[in-house]
Design an enzyme around this catalytic site. Structure first.
Site, PDB file in Angstrom:
ATOM      1  N   CYS A 185     -24.671  37.919  28.413  1.00 15.08           N
ATOM      2  CA  CYS A 185     -25.142  38.972  26.662  1.00 15.08           C
ATOM      3  C   CYS A 185     -26.032  37.983  25.661  1.00 15.08           C
ATOM      4  CB  CYS A 185     -23.872  39.686  26.534  1.00 15.08           C
ATOM      5  SG  CYS A 185     -24.030  40.661  27.820  1.00 15.08           S
ATOM      6  N   HIS A 186     -25.095  36.629  25.094  1.00  9.79           N
ATOM      7  CA  HIS A 186     -25.063  36.641  23.684  1.00  9.79           C
ATOM      8  C   HIS A 186     -25.223  35.233  23.618  1.00  9.79           C
ATOM      9  CE1 HIS A 186     -23.948  40.730  23.066  1.00  9.79           C
ATOM     10  NE2 HIS A 186     -25.627  41.345  22.562  1.00  9.79           N
ATOM     11  N   GLY A 187     -24.978  33.943  25.054  1.00 11.82           N
ATOM     12  CA  GLY A 187     -25.466  32.758  25.104  1.00 11.82           C
ATOM     13  C   GLY A 187     -23.578  32.527  24.460  1.00 11.82           C
TER      14      GLY A 187
ATOM     15  N   TYR B 296     -29.818  46.879  16.496  1.00  8.32           N
ATOM     16  CA  TYR B 296     -29.422  45.355  17.445  1.00  8.32           C
ATOM     17  C   TYR B 296     -29.801  43.686  17.060  1.00  8.32           C
ATOM     18  CZ  TYR B 296     -27.306  43.789  22.151  1.00  8.32           C
ATOM     19  OH  TYR B 296     -26.879  42.972  22.760  1.00  8.32           O
TER      20      TYR B 296
END
Lengths: 221, 423
Positions: A185-187, B296
């Protein structure tokens, strides 16, 4: 365990109600009618009153009682959104780990979320136990403190950043720069001890409570 | 009769009888009939009415969708597939509702940027603006919870990621997330409460819209010049002038909306929205719906989890104090040579954030995301207060009428307007 909890909760609620309906009005009455200054003020012309008056006192106590009342009435509604007794009752799960070969891992389900159980190779264990390297990590923890048996690492498979499931348990999945897990998702990158090494995750993967019932059976929760 | 009884007279006796007891017809006549509105609205002033129309469409379709929906993890996904395939016109209601959310946000975002450009948030319309921001927050919560209901991969993982934001709060964070979920993962209790709240919040939005419009009708509308109406000549009655213009704008907007519904109903939807939620498997690429992308992007641009969450919520909360951050007393950007520029830079900045939010946080997107996030806050917290102090605005027109005539016919008309005003 759950029954005790329910009993405890209802007692708490009764306690709040008794504060609301009995104790507060009683205190209110006692204080109001025994405070000499307030009695004196009853005889004063309301137009010349300065500072705190009997009316201010009534506002404050009535307001305080109202706040306690609203609070105790709202609490059951708010608490109803917490995990229910049956959800809490699903607290433990038994996993047979006899069929997990060295170097591989499985995913168990505990409380609706995955738990990673990896059978580590000696090389992998050595790679996360390099002298004092752990002190330099973002969430400094020794590998020894995260396992009960060196060859088995058991982790809650939920990224500590925003709750995705890191990859790296199944063969062929990317395991990140540190040969452990990688969150798509965000590494975030985790090592073979589940400690965060890179990326936005603030904490290491959580180690759930578990114990080895036998050498091949582990009870999580 | 009491002093505040309505004095309006109606030809219809039934209406008269009701109005003497409950003056709703007086209210309609005063607020939507005679209500004096500046006569120089441009088409950007349509978007409030358009947003209201979208709210109506969302509630109407939503109620009928609810009649076919089952809020349980084992049946939610299937009930929506069934609704799309088997229920009479179920596909239409679903696609109108899905795309309606997007078009509702388009209308509201245009409405907000309209307010930013023409200074509609400034004194004395601060309360109108603040309740507008409340409506936007409620819309975001409603849209987010609605997105969870199909119980798809995007639903479940979107909910997981966004609710996990609250775990960044020190001390109480983890307990708060468990409370939001009603368990230890996103599961049936989460779906149930999201459904209940998704049904409730639109009606709360209606109530806040009422307050928003009420506050607007106390101060009266802003207009493209930002100059308050000086006399009756500067205004026209809301009906029929703006009922007609709003209807026209709404129909044009709905034409685009239904073109989307009929010809590209799934263009904005991720493929993973058509796979059932699997709590053991995160899809490789999670993105929120387009209307959340800028926020986001701000979240991901900050390397710290807690600060990222603060920045994301801060970007919206900043709007609440906007009326006090902008120190210029001139409303319309038309007369503000410097603000006009930074307004357009802000628009570009928000689009850039949107693009960044749609991509993985790697390489150039990290750099652009950080610059754009920095600029967003720079605009509101530094540039707006400073520019208002030293910017020299263009001369303001003496009245709306003068401005309108000047624009249409140049100097000659301006002279004519001056003469007209003398009479």
């Amino acid at each position: 365990m759950a029954a005790t909890l329910i009993l405890y909760k209802s007692e708490y609620y009764l306690f709040l109600n008794s504060v609301d309906y009995f104790i507060t009005p009683m205190l209110f009455t006692i204080v109001t009618f025994n405070c000499p200054k307030i009695k004196e003020e009853q005889h004063m012309d309301s137009a010349v009153k300065k500072g705190a008056t009997r009316r201010d006192f009534l506002y404050l106590t009535a307001g305080a009682m109202g706040a306690v009342g609203v609070g105790s009435a709202a609490w059951p509604l708010i608490d109803s959104m917490n995990p229910a007794a049956d959800t809490l009752a699903m607290a433990s799960t038994d996993v047979d780990i006899s069929k997990v070969p060295v170097g591989q891992a499985i995913i168990a389900v505990w409380r609706g979320a995955p738990v990673f159980i990896r059978h580590r190779t000696p090389d992998e264990i050595a790679s996360v136990r390099k002298d004092n390297e752990w002190e330099t990590l973002r969430d400094p923890q020794k590998d020894e403190d995260r396992v009960t048996k060196a060859e088995w690492i058991i982790l809650k498979g939920v990224c500590t950043h925003l709750g995705c499931i890191p990859l790296g348990t199944k063969p062929g999945q990317p395991r990140g720069d540190f040969n452990g897990w990688f969150c798509p998702c965000h590494g975030s990158h985790y090592d073979v001890s589940g400690r965060v090494r890179k990326g936005p995750a603030p904490k290491n993967l959580h180690v759930p409570e578990y114990k080895f019932v036998t050498d091949t059976l582990v009870r999580i929760g | 009769m009491a002093g505040h009884a309505p004095t309006e007279k109606f030809d219809n006796k039934t209406i008269q009888w009701i109005n003497d007891r409950l003056p709703i017809f007086s209210m309609m006549q005063n607020e939507y009939g005679k209500f004096p509105a500046p006569k120089n609205f441009n088409y950007f002033w349509n978007f409030g009415a358009i947003a209201m129309a979208m709210l109506g469409i969302m509630i109407a379709t939503g109620i009928f969708l609810a009649m076919n929906y089952t809020p349980h993890t084992t049946m939610a996904f299937e009930s929506i597939e069934r609704m799309t395939r088997d229920v009479n016109y179920g596909w239409l209601m679903r696609y109108v509702h899905m795309n309606g959310a997007s078009f509702f946000f388009i209308a509201v975002y245009v409405h907000i940027f309209r307010g930013l450009y023409y200074g509609s948030y400034k004194k004395p319309r601060e309360m109108v603006w603040i309740f507008g921001v409340v409506i936007m927050l409620l819309m975001m919560a409603t849209a987010f919870m609605g997105y969870a209901l199909p119980w798809s991969q995007m639903s479940g993982w979107g909910v997981t990621v966004i609710t996990s934001l609250f775990s960044a709060i020190p001390l109480v964070g983890d307990g708060l997330v468990t409370w939001l979920w009603g368990g230890f993962s996103v599961d049936n209790p989460t779906l149930n409460r999201f459904y209940a709240l998704h049904f409730l919040l639109p009606f709360v939005i209606c109530a806040v819209v009422f307050v928003h419009v009420w506050a607007l009708h106390v101060t009266g509308s802003n207009n493209p010049t930002g100059v308050e109406p000086k006399s009756e000549k500067d205004t026209v009655p809301f009906h029929p002038y703006y009922t007609a213009k709003d209807s026209y704008g709404t129909v044009v907007f709905l034409t685009f909306f239904f073109a989307m519904v009929f010809f590209a109903p799934l263009a904005l939807t991720e493929p993973d929205h058509f796979r059932q939620f699997d709590p053991m498997q995160t899809p490789p690429h999670i993105v929120p719906e387009w209307y959340f992308l800028p926020f986001y992007a701000i979240l991901r641009s900050i390397p710290s989890k807690l600060l990222g969450v603060c920045a994301m919520f801060g970007s919206i909360l900043t709007l609440f104090v906007l009326p006090w951050l902008d120190t210029s007393r001139v409303r319309s950007a038309y007369f503000r040579p410097i603000y006009k520029w930074i307004f357009w830079i802000l628009v570009v900045d928000c689009f850039a954030l949107g693009v960044v939010g749609a991509h993985r946080p790697e390489g150039i997107y990290v750099v652009i995301g950080r610059i754009a996030t920095f600029y967003y806050f720079l605009h509101f917290w530094i540039l707006l207060p400073i520019i208002g102090k030293f910017e020299r605005p263009l001369p303001l027109p003496t009245s709306i009428t003068a401005a309108v005539l000047q624009k249409r016919g140049g100097a000659a008309a301006h002279a004519a307007a001056a003469t007209a005003e003398k009479h």
